[in-house]
Design a protein around this motif. Sequence first.
Motif, PDB file in Angstrom:
ATOM      1  N   ALA A  61       0.840  -1.192   0.000  1.00 43.74           N
ATOM      2  CA  ALA A  61       0.000   0.000   0.000  1.00 43.74           C
ATOM      3  C   ALA A  61       0.872   1.239   0.000  1.00 43.74           C
ATOM      4  CB  ALA A  61      -0.899   0.008   1.233  1.00 43.74           C
ATOM      5  N   THR A  62       0.335   2.292  -0.557  1.00 42.88           N
ATOM      6  CA  THR A  62       0.982   3.596  -0.522  1.00 42.88           C
ATOM      7  C   THR A  62       0.148   4.481   0.381  1.00 42.88           C
ATOM      8  OG1 THR A  62       1.781   3.333  -2.769  1.00 42.88           O
ATOM      9  CG2 THR A  62       1.710   5.569  -1.901  1.00 42.88           C
ATOM     10  N   ARG A  63       0.795   5.072   1.358  1.00 40.17           N
ATOM     11  CA  ARG A  63       0.095   5.975   2.270  1.00 40.17           C
ATOM     12  C   ARG A  63       0.398   7.398   1.852  1.00 40.17           C
ATOM     13  NH1 ARG A  63       1.355   8.546   7.055  1.00 40.17           N
ATOM     14  NH2 ARG A  63      -0.463   8.988   8.322  1.00 40.17           N
ATOM     15  N   ILE A  64      -0.643   8.159   1.596  1.00 40.03           N
ATOM     16  CA  ILE A  64      -0.484   9.563   1.230  1.00 40.03           C
ATOM     17  C   ILE A  64      -0.743  10.392   2.481  1.00 40.03           C
ATOM     18  CG2 ILE A  64      -1.334  11.432  -0.225  1.00 40.03           C
ATOM     19  CD1 ILE A  64      -1.958   9.322  -2.324  1.00 40.03           C
ATOM     20  N   THR A  65       0.275  11.133   2.899  1.00 40.67           N
ATOM     21  CA  THR A  65       0.183  11.875   4.154  1.00 40.67           C
ATOM     22  C   THR A  65      -0.588  13.181   3.989  1.00 40.67           C
ATOM     23  OG1 THR A  65       2.225  13.122   3.794  1.00 40.67           O
ATOM     24  CG2 THR A  65       2.428  10.958   4.875  1.00 40.67           C
ATOM     25  N   THR A 107      -2.076  28.979   1.187  1.00 38.66           N
ATOM     26  CA  THR A 107      -1.575  27.890   2.029  1.00 38.66           C
ATOM     27  C   THR A 107      -2.739  26.940   2.292  1.00 38.66           C
ATOM     28  OG1 THR A 107      -2.073  29.092   4.066  1.00 38.66           O
ATOM     29  CG2 THR A 107       0.149  29.347   3.169  1.00 38.66           C
ATOM     30  N   ALA A 108      -2.408  25.697   2.605  1.00 29.81           N
ATOM     31  CA  ALA A 108      -3.467  24.711   2.844  1.00 29.81           C
ATOM     32  C   ALA A 108      -3.072  23.772   3.966  1.00 29.81           C
ATOM     33  CB  ALA A 108      -3.747  23.913   1.576  1.00 29.81           C
ATOM     34  N   SER A 109      -4.087  23.210   4.590  1.00 27.19           N
ATOM     35  CA  SER A 109      -3.899  22.130   5.555  1.00 27.19           C
ATOM     36  C   SER A 109      -4.903  21.042   5.185  1.00 27.19           C
ATOM     37  CB  SER A 109      -4.125  22.617   6.989  1.00 27.19           C
ATOM     38  OG  SER A 109      -5.436  23.137   7.128  1.00 27.19           O
ATOM     39  N   ALA A 110      -4.592  19.805   5.559  1.00 24.98           N
ATOM     40  CA  ALA A 110      -5.450  18.692   5.174  1.00 24.98           C
ATOM     41  C   ALA A 110      -5.539  17.678   6.300  1.00 24.98           C
ATOM     42  CB  ALA A 110      -4.906  18.010   3.920  1.00 24.98           C
ATOM     43  N   VAL A 111      -6.642  16.957   6.314  1.00 23.23           N
ATOM     44  CA  VAL A 111      -6.826  15.815   7.211  1.00 23.23           C
ATOM     45  C   VAL A 111      -7.219  14.642   6.323  1.00 23.23           C
ATOM     46  CG1 VAL A 111      -8.167  14.841   9.117  1.00 23.23           C
ATOM     47  CG2 VAL A 111      -7.542  17.264   9.147  1.00 23.23           C
ATOM     48  N   VAL A 112      -6.385  13.604   6.323  1.00 19.27           N
ATOM     49  CA  VAL A 112      -6.677  12.401   5.537  1.00 19.27           C
ATOM     50  C   VAL A 112      -7.538  11.481   6.384  1.00 19.27           C
ATOM     51  CG1 VAL A 112      -5.703  10.369   4.406  1.00 19.27           C
ATOM     52  CG2 VAL A 112      -4.573  12.589   4.179  1.00 19.27           C
ATOM     53  N   ARG A 113      -8.731  11.209   5.909  1.00 18.68           N
ATOM     54  CA  ARG A 113      -9.661  10.319   6.607  1.00 18.68           C
ATOM     55  C   ARG A 113      -9.404   8.858   6.251  1.00 18.68           C
ATOM     56  NH1 ARG A 113     -11.199  13.988  10.127  1.00 18.68           N
ATOM     57  NH2 ARG A 113     -12.276  15.741   9.217  1.00 18.68           N
ATOM     58  N   THR A 167     -10.266  15.965   3.951  1.00 21.21           N
ATOM     59  CA  THR A 167     -10.833  17.304   4.020  1.00 21.21           C
ATOM     60  C   THR A 167      -9.667  18.285   3.910  1.00 21.21           C
ATOM     61  OG1 THR A 167     -10.736  17.410   6.432  1.00 21.21           O
ATOM     62  CG2 THR A 167     -12.776  16.621   5.469  1.00 21.21           C
ATOM     63  N   VAL A 168      -9.936  19.448   3.313  1.00 16.39           N
ATOM     64  CA  VAL A 168      -8.879  20.422   3.066  1.00 16.39           C
ATOM     65  C   VAL A 168      -9.373  21.808   3.447  1.00 16.39           C
ATOM     66  CG1 VAL A 168      -7.542  21.537   1.227  1.00 16.39           C
ATOM     67  CG2 VAL A 168      -7.837  19.076   1.199  1.00 16.39           C
ATOM     68  N   ARG A 169      -8.465  22.616   3.987  1.00 18.56           N
ATOM     69  CA  ARG A 169      -8.721  24.043   4.239  1.00 18.56           C
ATOM     70  C   ARG A 169      -7.653  24.822   3.503  1.00 18.56           C
ATOM     71  NH1 ARG A 169      -7.136  28.459   7.079  1.00 18.56           N
ATOM     72  NH2 ARG A 169      -8.772  29.796   7.893  1.00 18.56           N
ATOM     73  N   ARG A 197      -7.645  18.480  -8.861  1.00 16.28           N
ATOM     74  CA  ARG A 197      -6.229  18.095  -8.849  1.00 16.28           C
ATOM     75  C   ARG A 197      -5.896  17.081  -7.759  1.00 16.28           C
ATOM     76  NH1 ARG A 197      -3.144  18.224 -12.742  1.00 16.28           N
ATOM     77  NH2 ARG A 197      -1.368  19.224 -11.785  1.00 16.28           N
ATOM     78  N   VAL A 198      -6.451  17.226  -6.580  1.00 19.43           N
ATOM     79  CA  VAL A 198      -6.182  16.237  -5.523  1.00 19.43           C
ATOM     80  C   VAL A 198      -6.759  14.882  -5.939  1.00 19.43           C
ATOM     81  CG1 VAL A 198      -6.653  15.602  -3.121  1.00 19.43           C
ATOM     82  CG2 VAL A 198      -5.938  17.926  -3.669  1.00 19.43           C
ATOM     83  N   GLY A 199      -7.905  14.888  -6.579  1.00 22.68           N
ATOM     84  CA  GLY A 199      -8.472  13.646  -7.090  1.00 22.68           C
ATOM     85  C   GLY A 199      -7.588  12.999  -8.136  1.00 22.68           C
ATOM     86  N   GLU A 200      -7.091  13.800  -9.077  1.00 21.23           N
ATOM     87  CA  GLU A 200      -6.232  13.292 -10.147  1.00 21.23           C
ATOM     88  C   GLU A 200      -4.898  12.773  -9.626  1.00 21.23           C
ATOM     89  OE1 GLU A 200      -7.451  16.340 -13.784  1.00 21.23           O
ATOM     90  OE2 GLU A 200      -5.539  16.595 -12.756  1.00 21.23           O
ATOM     91  N   LEU A 201      -4.266  13.558  -8.768  1.00 27.34           N
ATOM     92  CA  LEU A 201      -2.886  13.262  -8.371  1.00 27.34           C
ATOM     93  C   LEU A 201      -2.762  12.326  -7.173  1.00 27.34           C
ATOM     94  CD1 LEU A 201      -1.440  16.841  -8.868  1.00 27.34           C
ATOM     95  CD2 LEU A 201      -1.174  14.863 -10.381  1.00 27.34           C
ATOM     96  N   ALA A 202      -3.757  12.329  -6.291  1.00 27.27           N
ATOM     97  CA  ALA A 202      -3.651  11.514  -5.083  1.00 27.27           C
ATOM     98  C   ALA A 202      -4.718  10.435  -4.990  1.00 27.27           C
ATOM     99  CB  ALA A 202      -3.717  12.409  -3.839  1.00 27.27           C
ATOM    100  N   GLY A 203      -5.666  10.420  -5.916  1.00 25.52           N
ATOM    101  CA  GLY A 203      -6.730   9.413  -5.860  1.00 25.52           C
ATOM    102  C   GLY A 203      -7.640   9.612  -4.665  1.00 25.52           C
TER     103      GLY A 203
END
Length: 129
Positions: free
Chosen positions: A12-16, A50-56, A69-71, A96-102
């Motif tokens: 698996a690949t974990r995207i932080t 700038t952005a911050s994210a929480v990977v669910r 989720t992204v701010r 773009r997040v959908g395309e690049l990070a799935g």
Amino acid sequence: MEERVPAGERGATRITERVVAKLATQAAREALRAERAVVGAPRRKDGGPTASAVVRRSPGADGTGGLATVRVAVELGYPSDIGAQCGAVRRQVVRRVGELAGMELQEVTVAVERLHSPELDGAASGTLR
């Protein structure tokens, strides 16, 4: 001949969260650059959004199914169509997040932190808060 291991068995690949935030920041920058070209808004000098994210949930082995989720915090030129700019940022970040990070973005919050007005450049403030 080399044996091929099926995708689901390779690991698996974990995207932080940091990676998702960087992708969102770049996407917001792209959206604002395109919007500036349309409306002639002034360029910011300090590097952009700038952005911050929480990977669910990280994407599965097939590269899909991630959830986050992204701010995104932005500074915009004023006067301008603030709603249109925020909408453009939101759409570009989702795409773009959908395309690049799935990853599907459950929520994208666009926060306008400052408004810059050319009329106030050189004045005491130059920034509307």
